[in-house]
Design a protein around this motif. Sequence first.
Motif, PDB file in Angstrom:
ATOM      1  N   ALA A 155      -4.513  15.739  16.792  1.00  0.00           N
ATOM      2  CA  ALA A 155      -5.720  16.253  16.140  1.00  0.00           C
ATOM      3  C   ALA A 155      -5.602  15.899  14.661  1.00  0.00           C
ATOM      4  CB  ALA A 155      -5.853  17.758  16.326  1.00  0.00           C
ATOM      5  N   LEU A 156      -6.715  15.498  14.066  1.00  0.00           N
ATOM      6  CA  LEU A 156      -6.675  15.086  12.664  1.00  0.00           C
ATOM      7  C   LEU A 156      -8.063  15.107  12.056  1.00  0.00           C
ATOM      8  CD1 LEU A 156      -6.611  11.237  12.132  1.00  0.00           C
ATOM      9  CD2 LEU A 156      -7.301  12.259  14.295  1.00  0.00           C
ATOM     10  N   ALA A 157      -8.092  15.040  10.729  1.00  0.00           N
ATOM     11  CA  ALA A 157      -9.329  14.765  10.004  1.00  0.00           C
ATOM     12  C   ALA A 157      -9.393  13.262   9.762  1.00  0.00           C
ATOM     13  CB  ALA A 157      -9.348  15.511   8.674  1.00  0.00           C
ATOM     14  N   THR A 158     -10.554  12.675   9.939  1.00  0.00           N
ATOM     15  CA  THR A 158     -10.646  11.219   9.828  1.00  0.00           C
ATOM     16  C   THR A 158     -10.345  10.720   8.419  1.00  0.00           C
ATOM     17  OG1 THR A 158     -13.053  11.461   9.573  1.00  0.00           O
ATOM     18  CG2 THR A 158     -12.223  10.898  11.753  1.00  0.00           C
ATOM     19  N   GLN A 159     -10.443  11.596   7.403  1.00  0.00           N
ATOM     20  CA  GLN A 159     -10.079  11.174   6.048  1.00  0.00           C
ATOM     21  C   GLN A 159      -8.616  10.763   5.962  1.00  0.00           C
ATOM     22  OE1 GLN A 159     -11.999  13.860   6.740  1.00  0.00           O
ATOM     23  NE2 GLN A 159     -13.183  14.531   4.971  1.00  0.00           N
ATOM     24  N   VAL A 160      -7.786  11.267   6.880  1.00  0.00           N
ATOM     25  CA  VAL A 160      -6.366  10.906   6.868  1.00  0.00           C
ATOM     26  C   VAL A 160      -5.996  10.118   8.128  1.00  0.00           C
ATOM     27  CG1 VAL A 160      -5.553  12.705   5.305  1.00  0.00           C
ATOM     28  CG2 VAL A 160      -5.830  13.233   7.733  1.00  0.00           C
ATOM     29  N   SER A 161      -6.954   9.341   8.644  1.00  0.00           N
ATOM     30  CA  SER A 161      -6.683   8.535   9.836  1.00  0.00           C
ATOM     31  C   SER A 161      -5.809   7.330   9.511  1.00  0.00           C
ATOM     32  CB  SER A 161      -7.998   8.074  10.476  1.00  0.00           C
ATOM     33  OG  SER A 161      -8.804   7.362   9.547  1.00  0.00           O
ATOM     34  N   PHE A 162      -5.919   6.787   8.314  1.00  0.00           N
ATOM     35  CA  PHE A 162      -5.088   5.637   7.938  1.00  0.00           C
ATOM     36  C   PHE A 162      -3.608   6.022   7.927  1.00  0.00           C
ATOM     37  CE2 PHE A 162      -3.157   2.368   5.356  1.00  0.00           C
ATOM     38  CZ  PHE A 162      -3.890   1.216   5.645  1.00  0.00           C
ATOM     39  N   PRO A 163      -3.230   7.101   7.236  1.00  0.00           N
ATOM     40  CA  PRO A 163      -1.815   7.479   7.304  1.00  0.00           C
ATOM     41  C   PRO A 163      -1.367   7.886   8.702  1.00  0.00           C
ATOM     42  CG  PRO A 163      -3.075   9.107   6.059  1.00  0.00           C
ATOM     43  CD  PRO A 163      -3.952   7.906   6.230  1.00  0.00           C
ATOM     44  N   LEU A 198      -0.515  -4.748  10.628  1.00  0.00           N
ATOM     45  CA  LEU A 198      -0.690  -4.099  11.933  1.00  0.00           C
ATOM     46  C   LEU A 198      -1.422  -2.777  11.769  1.00  0.00           C
ATOM     47  CD1 LEU A 198      -0.145  -3.660  14.955  1.00  0.00           C
ATOM     48  CD2 LEU A 198       2.124  -2.778  14.328  1.00  0.00           C
ATOM     49  N   CYS A 199      -1.052  -2.017  10.755  1.00  0.00           N
ATOM     50  CA  CYS A 199      -1.686  -0.723  10.516  1.00  0.00           C
ATOM     51  C   CYS A 199      -3.181  -0.876  10.289  1.00  0.00           C
ATOM     52  CB  CYS A 199      -1.029  -0.033   9.318  1.00  0.00           C
ATOM     53  SG  CYS A 199      -1.800   1.534   8.870  1.00  0.00           S
ATOM     54  N   THR A 200      -3.587  -1.838   9.482  1.00  0.00           N
ATOM     55  CA  THR A 200      -5.013  -1.995   9.187  1.00  0.00           C
ATOM     56  C   THR A 200      -5.799  -2.411  10.429  1.00  0.00           C
ATOM     57  OG1 THR A 200      -4.664  -4.295   8.438  1.00  0.00           O
ATOM     58  CG2 THR A 200      -4.599  -2.553   6.761  1.00  0.00           C
ATOM     59  N   ARG A 201      -5.174  -3.189  11.312  1.00  0.00           N
ATOM     60  CA  ARG A 201      -5.869  -3.583  12.552  1.00  0.00           C
ATOM     61  C   ARG A 201      -6.069  -2.371  13.466  1.00  0.00           C
ATOM     62  NH1 ARG A 201      -1.857  -7.827  12.500  1.00  0.00           N
ATOM     63  NH2 ARG A 201      -2.709  -9.741  11.575  1.00  0.00           N
ATOM     64  N   LEU A 202      -5.003  -1.591  13.652  1.00  0.00           N
ATOM     65  CA  LEU A 202      -5.111  -0.410  14.510  1.00  0.00           C
ATOM     66  C   LEU A 202      -6.073   0.615  13.922  1.00  0.00           C
ATOM     67  CD1 LEU A 202      -1.342   0.062  15.486  1.00  0.00           C
ATOM     68  CD2 LEU A 202      -3.169  -0.863  16.919  1.00  0.00           C
ATOM     69  N   TRP A 203      -6.034   0.762  12.595  1.00  0.00           N
ATOM     70  CA  TRP A 203      -6.928   1.707  11.933  1.00  0.00           C
ATOM     71  C   TRP A 203      -8.381   1.291  12.129  1.00  0.00           C
ATOM     72  CZ3 TRP A 203      -9.525   1.115   6.881  1.00  0.00           C
ATOM     73  CH2 TRP A 203     -10.133   2.315   6.452  1.00  0.00           C
ATOM     74  N   HIS A 204      -8.651  -0.005  12.042  1.00  0.00           N
ATOM     75  CA  HIS A 204     -10.015  -0.490  12.274  1.00  0.00           C
ATOM     76  C   HIS A 204     -10.465  -0.152  13.687  1.00  0.00           C
ATOM     77  CE1 HIS A 204     -12.895  -3.527  13.803  1.00  0.00           C
ATOM     78  NE2 HIS A 204     -13.475  -3.331  12.632  1.00  0.00           N
ATOM     79  N   THR A 256       0.850  -1.188   0.000  1.00  0.00           N
ATOM     80  CA  THR A 256       0.000   0.000   0.000  1.00  0.00           C
ATOM     81  C   THR A 256       0.885   1.237   0.000  1.00  0.00           C
ATOM     82  OG1 THR A 256      -0.138   0.047   2.427  1.00  0.00           O
ATOM     83  CG2 THR A 256      -1.851  -1.168   1.240  1.00  0.00           C
ATOM     84  N   GLY A 257       0.392   2.306  -0.606  1.00  0.00           N
ATOM     85  CA  GLY A 257       1.128   3.556  -0.669  1.00  0.00           C
ATOM     86  C   GLY A 257       0.698   4.504   0.434  1.00  0.00           C
ATOM     87  N   ASN A 258       1.653   5.207   0.989  1.00  0.00           N
ATOM     88  CA  ASN A 258       1.361   6.226   2.005  1.00  0.00           C
ATOM     89  C   ASN A 258       2.435   7.289   1.937  1.00  0.00           C
ATOM     90  OD1 ASN A 258       0.650   7.789   4.231  1.00  0.00           O
ATOM     91  ND2 ASN A 258       1.663   6.415   5.671  1.00  0.00           N
ATOM     92  N   LEU A 259       2.144   8.383   1.291  1.00  0.00           N
ATOM     93  CA  LEU A 259       3.152   9.437   1.112  1.00  0.00           C
ATOM     94  C   LEU A 259       3.470  10.180   2.406  1.00  0.00           C
ATOM     95  CD1 LEU A 259       1.895  12.638   0.982  1.00  0.00           C
ATOM     96  CD2 LEU A 259       0.683  11.605  -0.925  1.00  0.00           C
ATOM     97  N   VAL A 264      -2.120   6.357  11.434  1.00  0.00           N
ATOM     98  CA  VAL A 264      -1.714   5.117  12.096  1.00  0.00           C
ATOM     99  C   VAL A 264      -0.331   4.693  11.604  1.00  0.00           C
ATOM    100  CG1 VAL A 264      -2.269   2.684  12.431  1.00  0.00           C
ATOM    101  CG2 VAL A 264      -4.095   4.388  12.465  1.00  0.00           C
ATOM    102  N   GLN A 265      -0.082   4.815  10.307  1.00  0.00           N
ATOM    103  CA  GLN A 265       1.245   4.479   9.790  1.00  0.00           C
ATOM    104  C   GLN A 265       2.319   5.406  10.365  1.00  0.00           C
ATOM    105  OE1 GLN A 265      -0.004   4.623   5.613  1.00  0.00           O
ATOM    106  NE2 GLN A 265       0.516   2.458   5.441  1.00  0.00           N
ATOM    107  N   MET A 266       1.973   6.676  10.537  1.00  0.00           N
ATOM    108  CA  MET A 266       2.916   7.619  11.141  1.00  0.00           C
ATOM    109  C   MET A 266       3.220   7.227  12.584  1.00  0.00           C
ATOM    110  SD  MET A 266       1.019  10.941   9.489  1.00  0.00           S
ATOM    111  CE  MET A 266       2.011  12.325  10.047  1.00  0.00           C
ATOM    112  N   MET A 267       2.203   6.811  13.332  1.00  0.00           N
ATOM    113  CA  MET A 267       2.405   6.448  14.729  1.00  0.00           C
ATOM    114  C   MET A 267       3.198   5.146  14.860  1.00  0.00           C
ATOM    115  SD  MET A 267       1.192   8.985  16.286  1.00  0.00           S
ATOM    116  CE  MET A 267       1.288   8.401  17.972  1.00  0.00           C
ATOM    117  N   ILE A 268       3.019   4.225  13.910  1.00  0.00           N
ATOM    118  CA  ILE A 268       3.811   2.995  13.921  1.00  0.00           C
ATOM    119  C   ILE A 268       5.291   3.326  13.759  1.00  0.00           C
ATOM    120  CG2 ILE A 268       4.343   0.917  12.568  1.00  0.00           C
ATOM    121  CD1 ILE A 268       1.338   0.595  12.104  1.00  0.00           C
ATOM    122  N   GLU A 269       5.589   4.299  12.920  1.00  0.00           N
ATOM    123  CA  GLU A 269       6.976   4.700  12.721  1.00  0.00           C
ATOM    124  C   GLU A 269       7.486   5.534  13.892  1.00  0.00           C
ATOM    125  OE1 GLU A 269       9.567   7.140   9.373  1.00  0.00           O
ATOM    126  OE2 GLU A 269       8.076   5.662   8.772  1.00  0.00           O
TER     127      GLU A 269
END
Length: 374
Positions: free
Chosen positions: A161-169, A326-332, A129-132, A171-176
């Motif tokens: 603080a965030l917009a939920t449209q960018v909640s998936f990235p 892992l990201c998809t589980r946390l995002w869910h 998956t891509g995540n810029l 989670v990837q940011m927090m994993i890193e």
Amino acid sequence: MNTIKKYTSGKIRTVVIGSTFGQFYLEALSTLSEDFEIKALIASGSERSKKCAEAYGIPLLNNITEINPDEVDLACIILRSGVMGGKGTEFALYCMEKGIHVIQEHPIHHNDLATCLRAAKSNHVHFITGNLYVHLPAFKRFAEVAQHLFETKKVAYIDIALATQVSFPLVQMMIELLPNPRPLNIHHVLKDSGPFQVLTGEWGGLPLTLRAHNEVNPNDPDNHQHLLHTISLGCSGGTLSLTDTHGPVVWKAQLHIPHNELLRNVSAGNHLNEKSTMVLGPEFPPTYQEILQKQWPRAIGKDLLSIKSFITGEKKPEQRAHLELLCTRLWHDLTHALGSPTLRPDASYEQIEINKLIELANNIPAEPEEVSIS
């Protein structure tokens, strides 16, 4: 034994599917012309799609079945995944069945990701998956300084603080970012009359407060967010903040008044002699034009080069697949707690005259050592 489709030397022959966000992939691919060859754009035939194909000098195809698998190594699928109501998963599976590697833009549901990873394995190709966002300069700067704090200080809390449209990235940011991104424990979610929901809990063992702008204009879902990402880490000496996805990164020292020293005669080297707030890195973030034309394509290029390294055998993808699952589980867990966004079909955009704001700010007389906005 799983044998990945053999790579023949030369450029990675690539198609882009979808032109809305796909135009950023086209720009990224064009800047990596020594590594990739753009073979075609596959889209519905909108005016934007026609302009994209013309701008990059490539054919515009209207149907995925027009792809010749013998002439394509990689498909960039920039469509919503199946569980999200799009055809991304369907097209990814089709391409992988034809022996084509796939990079699919986020977000992607855990079930779709698991399906695609299984299909990649059985068809001897790669899927990522891509995540810029994790590749943007401001976040990389923030993560570098945060790592130092985690290694040398006791971090006390996370504030997001965030917009939920960018909640998936996010989670990837927090994993890193976090030394250990698990578990994510959600204790309370408060939804009041305003545009934000407030979520409290713990992430990676740290107390968490998260404000989410959970609204969407169904007629224009990619716009009208009040913000993208703001992340703050607090410790006993101050707070490190990524004030926006694109910066700046700010360190705000904690006010600590000494007990045994006169404030009119502060000794050299005392923390009171330091600026109360410091910008780490460039003082001013780039314009949105620079962000969209340069930063985003460069960041997308990082993912493109990653999948190239998997295709050529230079690197192994197993760790990335594990982190994406892992990201998809946390995002869910996060999005399930926040629930579906409130629909705001009347949301509109109003441009603010920045020169007027500067004029008003400069009307306030500056203190002797204060520098006015220029």
